[in-house]
Structure formats: structure tokens, C-alpha cells
Design an enzyme around this catalytic site. Structure first.
Site, PDB file in Angstrom:
ATOM      1  NE  ARG A 102      -2.265   0.918   3.729  1.00  0.00           N
ATOM      2  CZ  ARG A 102      -2.937   1.375   4.768  1.00  0.00           C
ATOM      3  NH1 ARG A 102      -4.248   1.466   4.704  1.00  0.00           N
ATOM      4  NH2 ARG A 102      -2.333   1.729   5.867  1.00  0.00           N
ATOM      5  CB  THR A 106      -1.864   7.311  -3.037  1.00  0.00           C
ATOM      6  OG1 THR A 106      -1.307   5.978  -3.142  1.00  0.00           O
ATOM      7  CG2 THR A 106      -0.893   8.291  -3.689  1.00  0.00           C
ATOM      8  CG  ASP A 198       3.046  -2.358   8.886  1.00  0.00           C
ATOM      9  OD1 ASP A 198       3.090  -1.444   8.047  1.00  0.00           O
ATOM     10  OD2 ASP A 198       3.210  -3.565   8.589  1.00  0.00           O
ATOM     11  CG  ASP A 201       6.778  -2.762   9.428  1.00  0.00           C
ATOM     12  OD1 ASP A 201       7.405  -3.306   8.505  1.00  0.00           O
ATOM     13  OD2 ASP A 201       6.472  -1.554   9.428  1.00  0.00           O
TER      14      ASP A 201
HETATM   15  C1  PRP Z   1      -0.951  -4.069   4.723  1.00  0.00           C
HETATM   16  C2  PRP Z   1      -1.848  -5.263   4.970  1.00  0.00           C
HETATM   17  C3  PRP Z   1      -2.728  -5.251   3.733  1.00  0.00           C
HETATM   18  C4  PRP Z   1      -2.893  -3.780   3.483  1.00  0.00           C
HETATM   19  C5  PRP Z   1      -4.239  -3.366   4.023  1.00  0.00           C
HETATM   20  O1  PRP Z   1       0.043  -4.386   3.838  1.00  0.00           O
HETATM   21  O2  PRP Z   1      -1.141  -6.455   5.142  1.00  0.00           O
HETATM   22  O3  PRP Z   1      -2.155  -5.886   2.614  1.00  0.00           O
HETATM   23  O4  PRP Z   1      -1.861  -3.101   4.224  1.00  0.00           O
HETATM   24  O5  PRP Z   1      -4.512  -2.055   3.713  1.00  0.00           O
HETATM   25  P1  PRP Z   1      -5.658  -1.629   2.687  1.00  0.00           P
HETATM   26  O6  PRP Z   1      -6.865  -2.427   3.054  1.00  0.00           O
HETATM   27  O7  PRP Z   1      -5.808  -0.170   2.960  1.00  0.00           O
HETATM   28  O8  PRP Z   1      -5.182  -1.918   1.303  1.00  0.00           O
HETATM   29  P2  PRP Z   1       1.242  -3.361   3.508  1.00  0.00           P
HETATM   30  O9  PRP Z   1       0.868  -2.489   2.359  1.00  0.00           O
HETATM   31  O10 PRP Z   1       1.663  -2.647   4.758  1.00  0.00           O
HETATM   32  O11 PRP Z   1       2.373  -4.302   2.968  1.00  0.00           O
HETATM   33  P3  PRP Z   1       3.189  -5.455   3.722  1.00  0.00           P
HETATM   34  O12 PRP Z   1       2.258  -6.612   3.891  1.00  0.00           O
HETATM   35  O13 PRP Z   1       4.291  -5.736   2.775  1.00  0.00           O
HETATM   36  O14 PRP Z   1       3.690  -4.919   5.040  1.00  0.00           O
HETATM   37  N1  URA Z   2      -2.022  -2.306   7.217  1.00  0.00           N
HETATM   38  C1  URA Z   2      -1.622  -2.713   8.447  1.00  0.00           C
HETATM   39  O1  URA Z   2      -0.689  -3.536   8.557  1.00  0.00           O
HETATM   40  N2  URA Z   2      -2.237  -2.204   9.521  1.00  0.00           N
HETATM   41  C2  URA Z   2      -3.237  -1.327   9.435  1.00  0.00           C
HETATM   42  O2  URA Z   2      -3.771  -0.910  10.472  1.00  0.00           O
HETATM   43  C3  URA Z   2      -3.650  -0.912   8.158  1.00  0.00           C
HETATM   44  C4  URA Z   2      -3.033  -1.422   7.070  1.00  0.00           C
END
Ligand code: PRP
Ligand code: URA
Length: 208
Positions: A102, A106, A198, A201
Site C-alpha cells: 500500500r 495515496t 503494521d 512489520d
Molecule cells: C498491509 C496489509 C494489507 C494492506 C491493508 O500491507 O497487510 O495488505 O496493508 O490495507 P488496505 O486495506 O488499505 O489496502 P502493507 O501495504 O503494509 O504491505 P506489507 O504486507 O508488505 O507490510
Molecule cells: N495495514 C496494516 O498492517 N495495519 C493497518 O492498520 C492498516 C493497514
């Protein structure tokens, strides 16, 4: 209508541990795994069955086997942590990886990896990601899976925001949504409150 929020005591107990800021990555990963198995158990309750005959040492009896060929689609990165728990339930599931992150400015999903073959090899997909926030990542993933040719899809998340559920239902009303819990809201930077921070993370120890 097609949103299933767990009420299971084990899920609620483990969810509280998962949310805790003091939970370190090792325990966090273990909890994601355990929660995925429990949520998966609930989400598979309506799988179609085919009748079979089983030879026991004492004779023949009626048996059952799961009818659909199921693909498990983890949204990288955080969805990876949900794979093992679901594979414990259905070891024959094929695992098809999709990578999306994400954009933090944006909040739009950015695709960076797609391991789907040209033709679908399954008739049902379970899409897994611990967090359903704005819904952008889930919607983009399900767009890809439907374009691939699979129409029977379930989405499994540990924590969802009402905003993400509404967006996913609006774009893909046919997809059932199975969550451990629905939280209060998103904050101004698109994080779920109270959430857990997160998920990627916290699993992989990459917090600042
Ligand atoms: C996080 C989570 C989802 C997304 C959710 O991933 O694991 O994939 O955000 O957010 P949304 O519903 O607003 O799209 P992230 O983009 O942080 O990537 P990662 O899994 O690599 O940490
Ligand atoms: N992605 C995450 O990992 N946590 C949140 O709260 C939203 C998006």
C-alpha cells in the site's frame, strides 16, 4: 450479509495477545498462525462435500471428501503468516502468491509480484491478509483472481475496518468475508484503530 465475525473464545483471547504492543515478532507470528487455523476452521464450515466409500479394516462405509479444488492466495507480505495455519487444515491447497504493498501517501495498492499461471488451476480461492483497512489491497487482489477465471472466493482477515468491509462488499458483493473482529475505524493515515499497528512489520521485525 456475507460478513462473518468470529465470536470464538479462543480467537478473542489470542487476538488480545496479538494486539498487545509488547508482543514480540516470534509470538506475533505464532499467534497469526494459530488465529489463521481457527478462523480457517470457521470459514470452511460450508465447503461442499462429495460422497465416497471407505474400506476400513472391518468393512466398507460411507465417507466424504471436500469437493472444490482450493487455491490459497496470500497477499504479500503480511498474508504469508496466514499460510501455514490454513495448510494445516487443508494440506492439498495450492498456494498462489500475489505481492501488493500500500502506497503510504495515496493508500493505493501497488502490485509487484504475481505467480498465477495463465489458466486457473483451482475452482475456489481463499484470499488471506491479516488486515483489511481501506480494502484497496483486497479489492485489487480479487480483481486479479476474477480476471484469472475463479469466481468462488472467500476473503479471510484477522482485523477489519468497517470502511474496508464496505468497500470490498461494494466492489465484490459475491465474496464472503471472514474476520476475527471488526474494529472501530481507520485513522487519518489509513491505519485500523485500535488494530495492532503494521501487521507486516510486526511479523517480520521490521518496525522502525
Ligand atoms: C498491509 C496489509 C494489507 C494492506 C491493508 O500491507 O497487510 O495488505 O496493508 O490495507 P488496505 O486495506 O488499505 O489496502 P502493507 O501495504 O503494509 O504491505 P506489507 O504486507 O508488505 O507490510
Ligand atoms: N495495514 C496494516 O498492517 N495495519 C493497518 O492498520 C492498516 C493497514
Amino acid at each position: 450479509m456475507n460478513v462473518y465475525e468470529s465470536k470464538h473464545p479462543l480467537i478473542l483471547h489470542k487476538l488480545a495477545l496479538l494486539r498487545d504492543s509488547n508482543t514480540k515478532p516470534k509470538q506475533f507470528r505464532e499467534l497469526v498462525n494459530e488465529l489463521s487455523l481457527l478462523l480457517g476452521y470457521e470459514a470452511t464450515a460450508d465447503l461442499d462435500l462429495t460422497s465416497t466409500q471407505v474400506e476400513t479394516p472391518m468393512g466398507t462405509t460411507d465417507g466424504h471428501q471436500i469437493t472444490p479444488t482450493i487455491g490459497l492466495v496470500p497477499i504479500l507480505r503480511a498474508g504469508l503468516g496466514m499460510v501455514d495455519g490454513l495448510l494445516q487444515l487443508i494440506p492439498a491447497m495450492q498456494v498462489w502468491h500475489l505481492g501488493l504493498y500500500r502506497n503510504e501517501e495515496t493508500l493505493q495498492p501497488v502490485s509487484y509480484y504475481n505467480k498465477l499461471p495463465a489458466q486457473p488451476t483451482v475452482d475456489t480461492c481463499f484470499v488471506v491478509d491479516p488486515m483489511l483497512a481501506t480494502g484497496g489491497s483486497a479489492i485489487a487482489t480479487i480483481d486479479v483472481i476474477k480476471a484469472w477465471g475463479v469466481t468462488h472466493i472467500k476473503f479471510l482477515a484477522l482485523i477489519a475496518a468497517p470502511e474496508g468491509i464496505a468497500a470490498l462488499q461494494q466492489k465484490h458483493p459475491d465474496v464472503s468475508i471472514h474476520v476475527a473482529t471488526v474494529d472501530a475505524h481507520l485513522n487519518e493515515i489509513g491505519y485500523i484503530v485500535p488494530g495492532l499497528g503494521d501487521a507486516g512489520d510486526r511479523q517480520f521485525g521490521t518496525s522502525d
